[in-house]
Design a protein around this motif. Structure first.
Motif, PDB file in Angstrom:
ATOM      1  N   THR A   1      -9.582   3.096   3.618  1.00 21.30           N
ATOM      2  CA  THR A   1      -8.951   1.733   4.062  1.00 21.30           C
ATOM      3  C   THR A   1      -9.763   0.506   3.415  1.00 21.30           C
ATOM      4  O   THR A   1      -9.278  -0.422   3.102  1.00 21.30           O
ATOM      5  CB  THR A   1      -8.798   1.432   5.226  1.00 21.30           C
ATOM      6  OG1 THR A   1      -9.938   1.522   6.166  1.00 21.30           O
ATOM      7  CG2 THR A   1      -7.519   2.296   6.100  1.00 21.30           C
ATOM      8  N   LEU A   2     -10.971   0.900   3.175  1.00 18.85           N
ATOM      9  CA  LEU A   2     -11.920  -0.050   2.469  1.00 18.85           C
ATOM     10  C   LEU A   2     -11.303  -0.558   1.143  1.00 18.85           C
ATOM     11  O   LEU A   2     -11.240  -1.842   0.740  1.00 18.85           O
ATOM     12  CB  LEU A   2     -13.253   0.218   2.474  1.00 18.85           C
ATOM     13  CG  LEU A   2     -14.015   0.268   3.788  1.00 18.85           C
ATOM     14  CD1 LEU A   2     -15.469   0.681   3.504  1.00 18.85           C
ATOM     15  CD2 LEU A   2     -13.848  -1.068   4.533  1.00 18.85           C
TER      16      LEU A   2
ATOM     17  N   ALA B   1     -11.684  -2.803   8.723  1.00 17.14           N
ATOM     18  CA  ALA B   1     -12.113  -2.413   7.237  1.00 17.14           C
ATOM     19  C   ALA B   1     -13.029  -3.692   6.755  1.00 17.14           C
ATOM     20  O   ALA B   1     -12.604  -4.030   5.585  1.00 17.14           O
ATOM     21  CB  ALA B   1     -10.817  -2.429   6.294  1.00 17.14           C
ATOM     22  N   LEU B   2     -13.955  -4.029   7.501  1.00 17.10           N
ATOM     23  CA  LEU B   2     -14.949  -5.091   6.881  1.00 17.10           C
ATOM     24  C   LEU B   2     -15.663  -4.217   5.931  1.00 17.10           C
ATOM     25  O   LEU B   2     -16.157  -3.202   6.123  1.00 17.10           O
ATOM     26  CB  LEU B   2     -15.994  -5.620   7.790  1.00 17.10           C
ATOM     27  CG  LEU B   2     -14.971  -6.623   8.773  1.00 17.10           C
ATOM     28  CD1 LEU B   2     -15.781  -7.041  10.221  1.00 17.10           C
ATOM     29  CD2 LEU B   2     -14.283  -7.766   8.030  1.00 17.10           C
ATOM     30  N   PHE B   3     -16.155  -5.018   4.719  1.00 20.27           N
ATOM     31  CA  PHE B   3     -17.148  -3.964   3.780  1.00 20.27           C
ATOM     32  C   PHE B   3     -18.371  -4.133   4.330  1.00 20.27           C
ATOM     33  O   PHE B   3     -19.166  -5.035   4.664  1.00 20.27           O
ATOM     34  CB  PHE B   3     -17.149  -4.817   2.442  1.00 20.27           C
ATOM     35  CG  PHE B   3     -15.537  -4.971   1.909  1.00 20.27           C
ATOM     36  CD1 PHE B   3     -14.949  -4.135   1.865  1.00 20.27           C
ATOM     37  CD2 PHE B   3     -15.383  -6.352   1.442  1.00 20.27           C
ATOM     38  CE1 PHE B   3     -13.503  -4.312   1.249  1.00 20.27           C
ATOM     39  CE2 PHE B   3     -13.991  -6.710   0.953  1.00 20.27           C
ATOM     40  CZ  PHE B   3     -13.156  -5.514   0.912  1.00 20.27           C
TER      41      PHE B   3
ATOM     42  N   ASN C   1      -8.767  -1.003  12.166  1.00 17.52           N
ATOM     43  CA  ASN C   1     -10.277  -0.806  12.326  1.00 17.52           C
ATOM     44  C   ASN C   1     -11.062  -1.841  11.597  1.00 17.52           C
ATOM     45  O   ASN C   1     -12.241  -1.815  11.191  1.00 17.52           O
ATOM     46  CB  ASN C   1     -10.848   0.661  11.713  1.00 17.52           C
ATOM     47  CG  ASN C   1     -10.375   0.656  10.255  1.00 17.52           C
ATOM     48  OD1 ASN C   1      -9.959  -0.395   9.703  1.00 17.52           O
ATOM     49  ND2 ASN C   1     -10.835   1.867   9.758  1.00 17.52           N
TER      50      ASN C   1
ATOM     51  N   PHE D   1       0.737  -1.219  -0.062  1.00 10.49           N
ATOM     52  CA  PHE D   1      -0.131   0.114   0.081  1.00 10.49           C
ATOM     53  C   PHE D   1       0.946   1.303  -0.127  1.00 10.49           C
ATOM     54  O   PHE D   1       0.365   2.328  -0.298  1.00 10.49           O
ATOM     55  CB  PHE D   1      -1.047   0.040   1.424  1.00 10.49           C
ATOM     56  CG  PHE D   1      -1.674  -1.191   1.218  1.00 10.49           C
ATOM     57  CD1 PHE D   1      -2.598  -1.581   0.269  1.00 10.49           C
ATOM     58  CD2 PHE D   1      -2.218  -1.846   2.391  1.00 10.49           C
ATOM     59  CE1 PHE D   1      -3.262  -2.612   0.016  1.00 10.49           C
ATOM     60  CE2 PHE D   1      -2.939  -3.150   2.340  1.00 10.49           C
ATOM     61  CZ  PHE D   1      -3.454  -3.410   1.376  1.00 10.49           C
TER      62      PHE D   1
ATOM     63  N   ARG E   1     -11.292 -13.442   7.092  1.00 12.66           N
ATOM     64  CA  ARG E   1     -11.455 -12.892   5.413  1.00 12.66           C
ATOM     65  C   ARG E   1      -9.641 -12.868   5.053  1.00 12.66           C
ATOM     66  O   ARG E   1      -9.429 -13.166   4.033  1.00 12.66           O
ATOM     67  CB  ARG E   1     -11.919 -11.539   5.372  1.00 12.66           C
ATOM     68  CG  ARG E   1     -12.120 -10.852   4.207  1.00 12.66           C
ATOM     69  CD  ARG E   1     -12.583  -9.526   3.954  1.00 12.66           C
ATOM     70  NE  ARG E   1     -11.819  -8.722   4.809  1.00 12.66           N
ATOM     71  CZ  ARG E   1     -11.948  -7.314   4.672  1.00 12.66           C
ATOM     72  NH1 ARG E   1     -13.028  -6.705   4.339  1.00 12.66           N
ATOM     73  NH2 ARG E   1     -11.185  -6.506   5.212  1.00 12.66           N
TER      74      ARG E   1
ATOM     75  N   ASP F   1     -14.513   5.096   3.745  1.00  9.54           N
ATOM     76  CA  ASP F   1     -13.262   4.908   4.562  1.00  9.54           C
ATOM     77  C   ASP F   1     -12.484   4.457   3.585  1.00  9.54           C
ATOM     78  O   ASP F   1     -12.607   3.362   2.936  1.00  9.54           O
ATOM     79  CB  ASP F   1     -13.649   3.908   5.535  1.00  9.54           C
ATOM     80  CG  ASP F   1     -12.330   3.492   6.382  1.00  9.54           C
ATOM     81  OD1 ASP F   1     -11.181   4.157   6.142  1.00  9.54           O
ATOM     82  OD2 ASP F   1     -12.588   2.512   7.209  1.00  9.54           O
TER      83      ASP F   1
ATOM     84  N   PHE G   1      -6.568  -5.166   9.219  1.00 14.87           N
ATOM     85  CA  PHE G   1      -6.591  -3.694   9.656  1.00 14.87           C
ATOM     86  C   PHE G   1      -6.792  -3.292  11.065  1.00 14.87           C
ATOM     87  O   PHE G   1      -7.465  -4.066  11.677  1.00 14.87           O
ATOM     88  CB  PHE G   1      -7.081  -2.724   8.599  1.00 14.87           C
ATOM     89  CG  PHE G   1      -6.713  -2.691   7.381  1.00 14.87           C
ATOM     90  CD1 PHE G   1      -6.071  -1.935   6.909  1.00 14.87           C
ATOM     91  CD2 PHE G   1      -7.086  -3.716   6.363  1.00 14.87           C
ATOM     92  CE1 PHE G   1      -5.482  -1.734   5.356  1.00 14.87           C
ATOM     93  CE2 PHE G   1      -6.576  -3.873   4.983  1.00 14.87           C
ATOM     94  CZ  PHE G   1      -5.714  -2.915   4.854  1.00 14.87           C
TER      95      PHE G   1
ATOM     96  N   ALA H   1      -8.205  -0.188   0.217  1.00 12.39           N
ATOM     97  CA  ALA H   1      -6.957  -0.714   0.179  1.00 12.39           C
ATOM     98  C   ALA H   1      -7.095  -2.194   0.680  1.00 12.39           C
ATOM     99  O   ALA H   1      -6.527  -2.962   0.124  1.00 12.39           O
ATOM    100  CB  ALA H   1      -6.225   0.056   1.260  1.00 12.39           C
TER     101      ALA H   1
END
Ligand SMILES: Nc1ncnc2c1ncn2[C@@H]1O[C@H](COP(=O)(O)OP(=O)(O)OP(=O)(O)O)[C@@H](O)[C@H]1O
Ligand SMILES: [Mg+2]
Lengths: 366, 291
Positions: free
Chosen positions: B190-191, A95-97, A93, A62, A156, B188, A91, B193
């Motif tokens: 980061t989603l 970062a779940l969709f 936080n 990234f 995931r 967000d 991540f 990424a």
């Protein structure tokens, strides 16, 4: 064992060499090198702003590094886009969709790899069972608790058998109890699946508990890389000694020898017997680390290589152990830790304290 | 102890004073009253009056004429078609603009916002005349094209549907960009990424993650543009040169040339019904896909 407690017999999966990254004037990574062996659990430990996340992002792809090289399973991936690296990342936080169900979230990396529908369903079911979330597949992430979301993120990131698993402070948002049980779960899952893992935390207890090896980071550098016990017992720098566990930091210089040990004169005026490696004996100034649990109450000065009369300044009861601050006659203050409740001592009590020559470590002066 | 105190106090409290929430509701109602009143006088009353006009003598005659008359039907569907094209064009052009605004560095974002907002603040009439200057047979574009020898005769850019579409898209683009921009700001990063890290190529990140997450903004912007397009008047009137018929023009004709108020009112009511229907449809779309 190599000095850095290297990946040993394990084949290296990840090799970062001389990675450098700047954000304008800020140097986030300054020549970082790190190898991680197959199935190994390596933790990046360091204070805020030390470059942990930057290193993790560089590995995941990234962030591009300005200089250096990153290899994964022998292949140079320095310029490879993240999508092709086959690395799983959790991540901070999660970062779940938010618009996809738990099952669709976990299926995502499999769908991207063109896995057949039936196979996807089977593997999602399997990993849900593994993280103890059976029956939660149809829920949306917002309908889960923090700990459950955490487990979905872990599922995931692992369901597609990544070559490497990266976790950025995954437990920092959880309360203490949940954090402890998640730590155990992560370790079990990691060992069961044989996942090569790089874990980021600024919690030294977490690092000591989970890791095969720890990389202590500071100001964009790895200050020390080694097994948890080596980091704790043989800190390579004053920073590491202070950051990992508590330490009494003492300064002095070699002033002679006493009974097979070096004799060190502290800046405070006290003289100590210290086991010093021959290389350090000739050196001028010395930085010494004395762990609080190494200091004992003595009845008799002959019970330890170093014994001093001391006055109790304060006593802190911490549940599983007790912490005392004592002052030596020279004015030097030391912290002392004992297991259990400890004796309830009143401030001002005079006692004899001491430790052996091998309990004290020298680290390079800086 | 607190419990008994509360129970004891309750009968007295109920008698004399409103709850805190109740008082606030009263205050808000008082603050909203002038606005509501104004809307009632300048919008609801005329609308009701129009409705009364459309049912002249209590008959549905005007509506029968509207529905059966070939002209209205043709113009109505033409309007819907133009509104759809404009909406799609705004979406295709506006979505990347909104993304740019939401992700660019501060300086660029400010510059971009100004580019979108400045025309938005300029009078609609001025902008429409500007397009006439640009698109006309002796306009800048045609002069350049002919001058450069790319075409022999000026291209028909004005006084046709093309001109109307260009003008409407230009005027309505900000109405699409702003709601989408607002939603994109809240997505967000980061989603994306994360999706990439899980193996998604860029177009999959867009299709599976970014588009669904920004759909509420697309629905909001699309609703605005579509509904405003349905009732558009000045731009089609000037850039269409009377050759592109849209409902608002037809209604104006009924009032201005035919003096057929009843007919115009019936057309208005049909347009209002179409707008409400479009609104409900977009609303459903936005809600079903809301994250
Ligand atoms: N996108 C960025 N732009 C500018 N500077 C950055 C950026 N990301 C990180 N930095 C800087 O790089 C340094 C390292 O940041 P990094 O996020 O890697 O720290 P960290 O060790 O993860 O800290 P924390 O424990 O607080 O998460 C910091 O000084 C930070 O301010
Ligand atoms: Mg970080």
């Amino acid at each position: 064992m190599s000095p850095d407690g290297g990946s040993g017999s394990r084949a290296p999966i990840l090799a970062v060499s001389h990675a450098r990254k700047t954000y304008g004037p800020v140097v986030a990574l300054e020549g970082v090198s790190l190898t991680v062996g197959e199935g190994e659990f390596v933790t990046l430990l360091g204070p805020s702003g030390s470059g942990k996340t930057t290193l993790l992002k560089a590995i995941a792809g990234f962030e591009e590094i300005d200089d250096g090289r990153i290899e994964l399973a022998g292949q140079d991936i320095t310029d490879m886009p993240p999508a092709r690296r086959g690395i799983g990342m959790v991540f901070q936080n999660y970062a779940l969709f938010p618009h996809l169900t738990v099952a669709r979230n976990i299926a995502f990396p499999l769908e991207m790899r063109g896995v057949a529908r039936a196979e996807i369903d089977r593997r999602v079911e399997e990993i849900l069972r593994l993280v103890e979330l059976e029956g939660y597949g149809a829920r949306l992430p917002r309908q889960l608790s923090g700990g459950q979301q955490q487990r979905v993120a872990l599922a995931r990131a692992t369901v597609f058998n990544p070559r490497l698993l990266l976790l950025d402070e995954p437990f920092s948002a959880l309360d203490r109890k949940l954090r402890e049980s998640m730590q155990v779960e992560l370790r079990h899952l990691q060992q069961r699946l044989g996942l090569t893992t790089v874990f980021v935390t600024h919690d030294q207890e977490e690092a000591l508990l989970l890791s095969d090896r720890i990389a202590v980071m500071n100001h964009g550098r790895i200050e020390q890389l080694g097994h948890p016990a080596a980091i704790y017992d043989h800190p390579a720098s004053r920073f590491v000694a202070g950051f990992v566990g508590e330490a009494n930091m003492l300064r002095g210089h070699v002033a002679g020898s006493r009974g097979g040990h070096a004799e060190v004169a502290l800046d405070s005026g006290d003289r100590l017997a210290v086991d010093l490696p021959p290389a350090a004996r000739g050196a001028g100034d010395l930085q010494l680390v004395l762990r609080p649990e190494r200091i004992r109450w003595l009845d008799d000065a002959a019970q330890a290589d170093n014994a001093f009369p001391a006055v109790l300044v304060e006593h802190l009861y911490l549940g599983q152990n007790s912490k005392y601050r004592v002052r030596l006659a020279s004015g030097l203050e030391l912290t002392l830790r004992t297991q259990g409740e400890g004796e309830p001592l009143a401030a001002g009590t005079e006692r004899l304290v001491g430790w052996d020559a091998r309990d004290i470590r020298g680290v390079p002066c800086s | 102890m607190q419990l008994t105190a509360a129970t004891a106090a309750r009968p007295a409290g109920r008698r004399v004073r409103l709850s805190r929430a109740g008082r606030y509701r009263l205050l808000y109602a008082a603050l909203a009253a002038p606005g509501v009143l104004l809307l009632a006088v300048v919008f609801v009353y005329p609308l009701l009056d129009l409705m009364r006009l459309s049912f002249e003598n209590g008959s549905l005659a005007h509506y029968e004429e509207v529905v059966s008359g070939g002209l209205f039907g043709t113009v109505f569907w033409n309007t819907v078609r133009i509104a759809l094209i404009v909406t799609i064009a705004c979406a295709v052009l506006g979505y990347p603009v909104a993304h740019f605004l939401a992700t660019a560095s501060r300086g660029w974002a400010l510059f971009g916002l100004l580019c979108v907002v400045l025309p938005f603040w300029t009078s609609l009439l001025v902008r429409t005349y500007a397009w006439m200057i640009l698109l006309g047979n002796n306009g800048i574009i045609n002069k350049l094209l002919v001058g450069a020898g790319l075409v022999e005769r000026p291209l028909p850019l004005l006084h046709n549907e093309f001109g109307v579409l260009v003008g409407m898209v230009h005027v309505l683009l900000p109405y699409f960009v702003f709601p989408v921009y607002a939603v994109m700001l809240r997505v967000d990063r980061t989603l994306m990424a994360a999706a990439e890290g899980l193996g998604a190529p860029l177009w999959q990140v867009l299709r599976r993650i970014y588009l669904p997450l920004t759909l509420p903004g697309i629905a909001a912007g699309g609703t605005l543009v579509f509904i405003l397009s349905l009732g558009f008047f000045i731009t089609p009137a000037l850039l269409g040169g009377g050759k592109v018929m849209m409902i608002a023009l037809l209604i104006e004709q009924q009032v201005g040339q035919m003096l057929n108020w009843g007919m115009a009112a019936a057309m208005c009511m049909t347009l209002v019904a179409a707008i409400l229907l479009a609104y409900a449809a977009f609303k459903r779309l936005g809600r079903r896909n809301a994250p």
